[in-house]
Write an enzyme that holds these catalytic residues in place. Structure first.
Site, PDB file in Angstrom:
ATOM      1  CB  SER A 730      -0.940   0.011   1.215  1.00  0.00           C
ATOM      2  OG  SER A 730      -0.196   0.029   2.417  1.00  0.00           O
ATOM      3  CE  LYS A 773      -3.327   1.374   5.117  1.00  0.00           C
ATOM      4  NZ  LYS A 773      -3.073   0.858   3.751  1.00  0.00           N
TER       5      LYS A 773
END
Length: 829
Positions: A730, A773
């Site tokens: 990611s 996140k």
């Protein structure tokens, strides 16, 4: 076999010494004598020994000797030969055989080579030959005449023949020899007295012997010496050395006899003691019966049967218990097996076997109110709990799923289980699985082992006295495994609603119904949980808290609890919401609230000190006092400072502690075609970095970058916090943005964070951990979050109140991402 030489194993390699040197003289009889090989004894001069001649070759040697003055040479086999040769033992038939079992067994001549025999032996006179009824061969009584040494041995027809010469022992008589004889005689007398098979008349025979040589040879024949030791005594030439060797062996044998006698004496005493105790216990039992009193075992058996009749046990359990109670009745209370059975029966009787909980009486609204009162937020978890209870309220046989609460430390996973138990009116059980590596911790030990006990599940149910508690399996992601088994595999049965109605603990050894237990597991991450085990659980993710939530939790739960713990009245300590926000924002940065509670506890301790020392009536905590109590500010926003130079981009990561921001730094230096990656990066993250560099090089012209930059410059990419391992795809977008910022010499926007996986074609792929996140970005003061377009659905599931103040840019390719991150980038077609 010699009469007193059975089962001897002692053997030493014979050493050559000057004492054994002897002159070979011409024998009085024929120079060549037929030979017999002796495996397990040695024949000495002046001694008489029975030898069994079994095979035809030995009989041929016997016939030859009888034709030549009745003399035959007897040589012992060397140790090496005895180890190699296969010797047939004499089979004794007590009814038909006349062979004495003490007879020496001769070795079959075809199996013996001349080099297998010692050089020193004995010339023997054949005294008597006795046929044996019912079997071939003959018993021959031999008398040792002279010690001889073989000059040569050769095969002659069907037997061995040796040319021998007489070896004379050096005989003398003096005080030292007489002293040695007395010492040996004393040891021999003790051995004879303590050896049942040695007749006492031997003492008289030994006392009457005045010849030292005959004395030694008789002792060595009668007492249990090893064959090699016997041979060594024969080979020694000096009589005093023969006596010394014999005395040493006798001393050793005496020590062994004394030790054996001591052991037998102790065993006899212990046996007599046990017999006496058993006799007295039996008498005591009979006396109790005569007095009309119950014996201990019978009394306990009656009590167990009474509990069995009064309890609500399954039929299979009743049958097993009745069998064990019947066994314990016939046992003595002092036996170890009795105590093991008693512990087992009491455990089974103490376990809760019936379910007295009525789910139809549960008030769903009251349960929701209790959960709201005890925990702030986590609406999804609360909703899932009441849905499960609603289904069970309508259908008692409904088998609900096993819930697994996954989230960073300190977000309230464990305390939530206790709140659920309180809301449902059930008992609460918590078992920590962190570090558990033994399958027996789950399934228990079998009763055959000493100290066996049931597994943690059965032990916990016995302790709470209910078979329908809320059972929390804490830290299920930290279960290990080793040579003792895999606890995760044992949990498969426990956490499967289709199987746990017949769970078998190894110690219990009967089926136990776990279907009424409400299992709730907790974990920080899912990656370390066995896939089959993860498939059996319904995963509910609990994300970290933002500042607003932490402030609300501190105000409603943490601060009142801290005040109560420190004995501080709430009315005398003033702490405003603004100051709480200062503590949350400037002194803690975590997904949970544990460090926040520690900071509040430190403030409370300082306040308690003021009350005690300054006699303060009311303490108002302002920002100045916060600095005084907690020290200077510990948390600062690094985003603006870190991204103010080209080559730095702000990424987002998901760890066991929740979401975090991640800085990616890139720099260049003169060189050529060297690409360095540092920061404890995993293989997947390194591949993402390589893909990012390839993507930038492939599109360098469109981005306005010199296409030959990699020929003349080295590139170094570093992700700070190098001691912390990092991995995953990611960070691809962040690495690409950092490289583009470096090569374009334009800084990335300091209010933008990004996440997403890239491909070599420039696509941005979706990632996981979106909620964590996003919350990490909000905690760090980020205003814009760049996400893959396919993750937009994940954002829609996040509570709108948590997204306040954040803009989202959804991208499908790297062009759109760079446009949002780097000011005025070149458009890529």
């Amino acid at each position: 076999m010699g009469l007193f030489d059975r089962n001897t194993k002692t053997d030493k390699k014979l050493k050559t010494s000057s004492s054994r040197a002897a002159k070979v003289t011409k024998p009085d009889g024929p120079e060549e004598l037929p030979v017999i090989a002796l495996k397990n004894t040695v024949i000495y001069p002046h001694t008489v020994v029975p030898v069994f001649f079994e095979d035809t070759n030995s009989m041929s040697a016997l016939d030859e000797a009888q034709r030549n003055n009745g003399m035959i040479a007897a040589f012992a086999l060397t140790q090496e030969a005895r180890d190699k040769l296969e010797v047939s033992d004499v089979e004794i038939d007590d009814e038909s055989s006349e062979v004495d079992e003490s007879a020496t067994v001769s070795v079959k001549a075809p199996n013996v080579k001349p080099e297998d025999l010692y050089k020193i032996g004995t010339a023997c006179k054949i005294h008597r030959v006795m046929p044996v009824t019912g079997r071939p061969g003959a018993m021959v009584v031999l008398q040792g005449v002279e010690k001889v040494k073989s000059v040569s041995i050769a095969k002659k027809r069907s037997f061995l023949a040796a040319v021998v010469g007489v070896v004379k022992d050096q005989e003398k008589d003096n005080k030292e020899i007489r002293a040695l004889m007395r010492n040996a005689l004393s040891s021999a007398q003790k051995i004879i007295q303590n050896t049942p098979y040695l007749p006492q008349e031997l003492q008289i025979a030994l006392e009457d012997l005045s010849d030292p040589l005959k004395f030694v040879y008789l002792l060595a024949t009668l007492v249990r010496f090893g064959t090699s030791e016997k041979q060594e005594i024969l080979e020694i030439n000096k009589v005093e050395e023969k006596l010394k060797k014999t005395a040493a062996v006798l001393s050793r044998e005496m020590e062994q006899i004394e030790l054996g006698g001591k052991i037998m004496s102790n065993v006899k005493k212990e046996f007599n003691k046990m017999s006496r105790e058993a006799f007295l216990r039996q008498q005591l039992k009979e006396i109790q019966r005569e007095l009309g009193e119950e014996v201990e075992g019978e009394r306990e058996a009656r009590e167990y049967r009474q509990k069995l009749e009064e309890g609500d046990f399954p039929e299979s359990v009743k049958k097993e218990l009745e069998r064990e109670i019947t066994r314990i009745e016939s046992m003595h209370p002092q036996s170890s097996e009795y105590q093991v059975l008693r512990t087992y029966i009491e455990l089974v009787l103490d376990l809760p076997w019936s379910n007295n909980l009525d789910e139809s009486e549960v008030d769903i609204k009251a349960v929701m109110a209790t959960l709201e009162k005890d925990h702030y937020g986590i609406k999804e978890v609360k909703q899932r709990i009441v849905e499960f209870l609603a289904a069970q309220k309508l259908n008692k046989s409904h088998k609900g799923p096993i819930l697994c609460l996954v989230g960073p430390p300190g977000v309230g996973k464990t305390s939530l289980g206790r709140s659920i138990a309180n809301a449902l009116g059930r008992e609460f059980v918590r078992v920590s699985l962190g570090g558990v590596k033994d399958e027996s911790e789950i399934r228990g030990h079998r009763r055959t082992y000493v100290g066996a006990m049931p597994g943690k599940i059965i032990q916990s149910l016995r302790r709470v006295g209910s078979n329908s508690p809320v059972f929390m399996l804490d830290e299920i992601d930290k279960v290990g495994n080793d040579f003792r088994g895999d606890p995760s595999s044992a949990l498969l049965e426990v956490l499967d609603p289709e199987q746990n109605s017949a769970f078998q603990d190894h110690y219990l050894d009967v089926d136990y119904d776990l279907s009424n237990v409400m299992f709730i597991a907790t974990a920080n991450v899912l990656d370390t949980i066995q896939p089959a085990l993860r498939d059996r659980m319904e995963i509910i993710e609990i994300s970290g808290y933002i500042e607003d939530e932490k402030t609300a939790i501190a105000k409603k739960y943490l601060w009142p609890r801290v005040l109560k713990r420190h004995g501080l009245p709430k009315s005398k300590v003033k702490l405003s919401d603004r100051i709480l926000r200062v503590i949350v924002d400037q002194y803690t940065r975590e997904a949970g609230v544990r460090n926040l509670e520690r900071a509040l506890a430190k403030v409370a301790r300082k306040v308690a000190y003021l009350f005690v020392t300054d006699a303060a009536k009311v303490v108002t905590i302002n920002e100045k006092r916060v600095r005084e109590f907690l020290g200077p500010r510990k948390m600062f926003s690094e985003v603006a400072a870190r991204t103010s130079v080209p080559g730095v981009a702000t990424g987002l990561a998901y760890t066991q502690a929740g979401g975090e921001i991640l800085f990616v730094e890139a720099t260049k230096m003169p060189g050529g075609k060297k690409f360095t990656l540092t920061g404890s990066l995993g293989d997947v993250m390194k591949e993402s970095a390589s893909a990012a560099l390839s993507l930038i090089r492939a599109r360098a012209q469109d981005l306005g970058i010199d296409g030959d930059f990699f020929k003349h410059e080295d590139i170094h990419v570093h992700v700070p916090s190098g001691a912390t391992p990092k991995d995953g795809p990611s960070a691809g977008v962040a690495i690409t943005a950092a490289l583009a910022s470096l090569l374009l010499d334009r800084p990335a926007r300091n209010d933008v964070a990004m996440t997403g996986e890239i491909t070599l074609s420039g696509l941005v792929l979706p990632i996981g951990g979106v909620k964590e996140k996003v919350l990490a970005a909000k905690r760090a003061g980020i205003k814009t979050v760049v996400l893959p377009k396919k993750n937009s659905a994940d954002v829609s599931e996040i509570d709108a109140s948590l997204l306040r103040g954040i803009d989202f840019v959804y991208v499908e390719n790297i062009d759109e991402a760079l446009a949002a991150v780097i000011a005025s980038p070149h458009s890529v077609r």
